[in-house]
Motif scaffolding. Structure first.
Motif: not given
Length: 406
Positions: A99-107, A130-132, A189-193, A210-211
């Motif tokens: 992979a060139d890019v690894v996206c960590l989510n809920w791990i 990505t923060l959930h 972040a998945v939202s501005g808050w 980023s949002v």
């Protein structure tokens, strides 16, 4: 460009669903994307299992036992916190290595350790996280519940039986800081808050954030009203309705305010999701229909049978059910306390109630059912903001920006 998304599961839980949707949103835009999980329940060929079942079992148990011991053998808040002390062997999987890019989510819960996140960075991978929930910015908790300790260095944690300055939350906070200081991670972040929380966090302050909102298969939602049109149907849904975060008691209070002050309102509540204490339903004085837990693909039909979607959550990192309701042509009502304000513009496509005022929530519901709604316009607004294509293109722009830094 090759992208791998890491998430503990591919179908169970909000983060899993959001991660799977992101996977297919990226593929739809021509990205060579894959997803690695430890809890696989779909037959999707773009999803594979990282590590072995035995590795996951031991990683999960060792982490929980460690938390249990550090917390004075108290089980009460065992799953409100995580340490990422242990994980499975993700790094040797060929998808990840190429992979060139690894996206960590809920791990969490046995997927990926903090140590392996540091090793990922050392491999030269471009990391996007990505923060959930709030775990990336706190010591150990997934939601701070009003605590501002994460704005300093944690410690004295409310989830510890014997909180003190160098308790488990502070020790994990220090481990995270060492990892972050030596890893080039771009947080999403998945939202501005949630992004504002990141900026206040002592861990993430000054780091790249980023949002980008969660993606939705908007085309699977019809704005045409179905079902009983003689009633004004107000929908609330959650994986578990009486999860403390969801504020179900506040919804009951708001419903009863309406029942007492407007006995001829012709409103019916439509509720979906599991519930542990079914006696709570008996407290609702408005007519209601509870359909129990539903599969994600059934949500669109329920939303189309309603006029308003409501959330009484104390906070949401995003608020997917609100966006789903709008995609089906419903006005949305929620507290102005979390990611809900990224979805709702007050008095235009919904109502943002004063938190935690049940009277204000009731006022919003009454306002919403009184409106003449252009359901297609609501659907189109959601498509412009949260469709697969709209969200995927924002991620692709971010990936390209990060890759150009090489």
């Amino acid at each position: 460009m090759k992208v791998v998304i890491l998430n503990t599961a591919d179908a169970h839980g909000g983060a899993a669903i959001a991660s799977w949707r992101l996977l297919h949103a990226l593929v739809g835009e021509g990205v060579d994307a894959r997803m690695l999980v430890v809890d696989r329940t779909t037959a999707d060929p773009l999803v594979d299992v990282a590590g072995t079942a035995e590795q996951r079992r031991w990683a999960f148990l060792r982490e929980r036992i460690g938390i249990f011991a550090a917390n004075g053998l108290n089980r009460r808040d065992l799953f409100k916190v995580s340490t990422a002390r242990y994980g499975v062997d993700v790094l040797s999987h060929p998808w990840l290595r190429s992979a060139d890019v690894v996206c960590l989510n809920w791990i969490n819960q046995g997927m990926l350790s903090l140590t392996d996140i540091g090793r990922l960075a050392a491999m030269g991978k471009r990391l996007v996280w990505t923060l959930h929930d709030m775990w990336c910015m706190t010591g150990i908790c997934h939601h701070a519940y009003g605590c501002d300790g994460y704005e300093r260095e944690c410690g004295h944690c409310r989830f510890m039986r014997f909180p003190y300055g160098n308790d488990l939350s502070h020790r994990v906070w220090k481990r995270k800081k060492r990892i972050y200081d030596n890893a080039d991670i771009h947080f999403v972040a998945v939202s501005g808050w949630l992004a504002d929380c990141c900026r206040r966090s002592a861990l993430l302050e000054g780091r790249a954030v980023s949002v980008i909102h969660n993606a939705m298969a908007v085309d699977s939602y019809s704005w045409q009203r179905t079902g009983n049109k003689d009633k004004k149907v107000v929908t609330m849904g959650a994986a578990r309705l009486d999860d403390p975060v969801k504020g179900f008691g506040l919804l009951i209070e708001a419903a009863n305010v309406i029942a007492d002050s407007h006995p001829d309102c012709n409103i019916e509540l439509q509720l979906f999701g599991s519930i542990r204490d079914e006696s709570l339903l008996g407290q609702i004085r408005l007519p209601y229909r509870w359909v129990g837990a539903v599969a994600p693909e059934k949500v669109a039909d329920l939303m189309a049978a309603g006029d308003v979607v409501v959330s009484s959550s104390h906070f949401e990192t995003f608020g997917m059910t609100l966006a789903e309701g709008q995609a089906a042509g419903c006005l949305a009502v929620a507290f102005d306390h979390g990611g809900q304000s990224d979805i709702i513009t007050h008095r235009r496509d919904g109502w943002l109630a004063a938190y935690p005022d049940a009277d204000s929530l009731a006022e919003g519901i009454l306002w919403a059912v009184s409106q003449s709604v252009d359901r297609k316009a609501l659907h189109d607004s959601v498509a412009a903001r949260f469709s697969y294509g709209a969200v995927a293109r924002k991620y692709i722009d971010l990936f390209n920006e990060l890759l150009r830094k090489e």
